[in-house]
Enzyme design. Structure first.
Site, PDB file in Angstrom:
ATOM      1  N   TYR A 176       0.836  -1.198   0.000  1.00 36.28           N
ATOM      2  CA  TYR A 176       0.000   0.000   0.000  1.00 36.28           C
ATOM      3  C   TYR A 176       0.866   1.240   0.000  1.00 36.28           C
ATOM      4  O   TYR A 176       2.059   1.195   0.320  1.00 36.28           O
ATOM      5  CB  TYR A 176      -0.980   0.007   1.178  1.00 36.28           C
ATOM      6  CG  TYR A 176      -0.372   0.367   2.523  1.00 36.28           C
ATOM      7  CD1 TYR A 176      -0.211   1.701   2.918  1.00 36.28           C
ATOM      8  CD2 TYR A 176       0.033  -0.626   3.412  1.00 36.28           C
ATOM      9  CE1 TYR A 176       0.338   2.027   4.148  1.00 36.28           C
ATOM     10  CE2 TYR A 176       0.575  -0.308   4.642  1.00 36.28           C
ATOM     11  CZ  TYR A 176       0.720   1.023   5.007  1.00 36.28           C
ATOM     12  OH  TYR A 176       1.266   1.348   6.228  1.00 36.28           O
ATOM     13  N   CYS A 177       0.230   2.384  -0.348  1.00 34.87           N
ATOM     14  CA  CYS A 177       0.975   3.638  -0.351  1.00 34.87           C
ATOM     15  C   CYS A 177       0.059   4.784   0.075  1.00 34.87           C
ATOM     16  O   CYS A 177      -0.648   4.654   1.074  1.00 34.87           O
ATOM     17  CB  CYS A 177       1.655   3.890  -1.702  1.00 34.87           C
ATOM     18  SG  CYS A 177       0.558   3.817  -3.139  1.00 34.87           S
ATOM     19  N   ARG A 178       0.059   5.887  -0.649  1.00 33.79           N
ATOM     20  CA  ARG A 178      -0.628   7.097  -0.183  1.00 33.79           C
ATOM     21  C   ARG A 178      -2.133   7.049  -0.370  1.00 33.79           C
ATOM     22  O   ARG A 178      -2.879   7.581   0.438  1.00 33.79           O
ATOM     23  CB  ARG A 178      -0.075   8.320  -0.924  1.00 33.79           C
ATOM     24  CG  ARG A 178       1.369   8.612  -0.566  1.00 33.79           C
ATOM     25  CD  ARG A 178       1.992   9.614  -1.525  1.00 33.79           C
ATOM     26  NE  ARG A 178       3.382   9.870  -1.153  1.00 33.79           N
ATOM     27  CZ  ARG A 178       4.318  10.215  -2.025  1.00 33.79           C
ATOM     28  NH1 ARG A 178       4.021  10.351  -3.307  1.00 33.79           N
ATOM     29  NH2 ARG A 178       5.562  10.417  -1.603  1.00 33.79           N
TER      30      ARG A 178
END
Length: 221
Positions: A176-178
């Protein structure tokens, strides 16, 4: 009865916020600050602009009431002025996605081909509870320290190739990221898949989880 001048003055206040949002670079700064506070020099590096230009954009956001500042020694740190600013940024994106056809074309061009599989937040939370999946945060270090999913392993995407040995062999990985418009998790999944891992990405990211009130841990790895 109110006169025209007072009504115009009120709408000018609303317009000041809209004017501050009318810059792609300022929106990128809001996107970064939705992850957590950052210094001016960090933001300048992340947005690929000079410090003076970055400072000017941040001042415009500050004058519109969208960001706040704090000083640590000689360094100035910026943060969103409130959660409602993050909600504004998220809603602006949804409106653009829903009403501007070019937004979807731009999204696809930026995120790349539709070659990664996403899981929704409900499924991700189930996997967090079961402990049978490695949840991998691939954002930069300052963003991870400002807030991450409980138990998430942190390896920035640019370090992933050199640190593959830190991931348990045979495990499924969810990166996952932003948020929904962040390319980092897409790139991580592509890289991991090319090295034989079973991997998917989270459909949402820290921005959406914060707004949903999900538990977020703070602190460096």
């Amino acid at each position: 009865m109110a006169d025209r001048a007072t009504k115009d003055a009120l709408f000018a206040e609303f317009a000041a916020v809209g004017k501050a949002l009318g810059s792609p670079k300022r929106l990128e700064l809001l996107d970064l600050l939705a992850q957590g506070p950052r210094s001016v020099d960090e933001l300048a590096t992340a947005t690929d602009v000079g410090v003076s230009s970055c400072s000017a954009h941040l001042q415009a956001l500050r004058q519109a009431g969208l960001v706040a500042t704090r000083r640590e020694g000689t360094r100035i740190f910026y943060s969103l002025a409130g959660e409602d600013v993050a909600q504004l940024w998220e809603h602006l994106r949804r409106v653009a996605q829903g009403h501007r056809a070019q937004t979807e074309l731009a999204r696809r061009a930026y995120l790349g081909p539709d070659d990664t599989t996403a899981i929704d937040t409900e499924e991700l939370l189930r996997r967090l509870d079961s402990g049978d999946t490695v949840i991998l945060d691939v954002r930069p270090g300052p963003e991870y320290a400002a807030g991450h999913l409980p138990g998430a392993v942190h390896i920035p995407v640019e370090e992933l190739t050199q640190r593959l040995s830190e991931l348990p062999a045979g495990s499924e990985i969810v990166a996952y990221c932003r948020g929904r418009y962040c390319v980092l998790a897409h790139d991580a999944v592509r890289l991991l898949s090319s090295h034989g891992w079973t991997t998917r990405r989270a459909a949402d990211g820290i921005l959406e989880w914060k707004l949903a009130g999900l538990p977020i841990d703070i602190g460096a790895a």
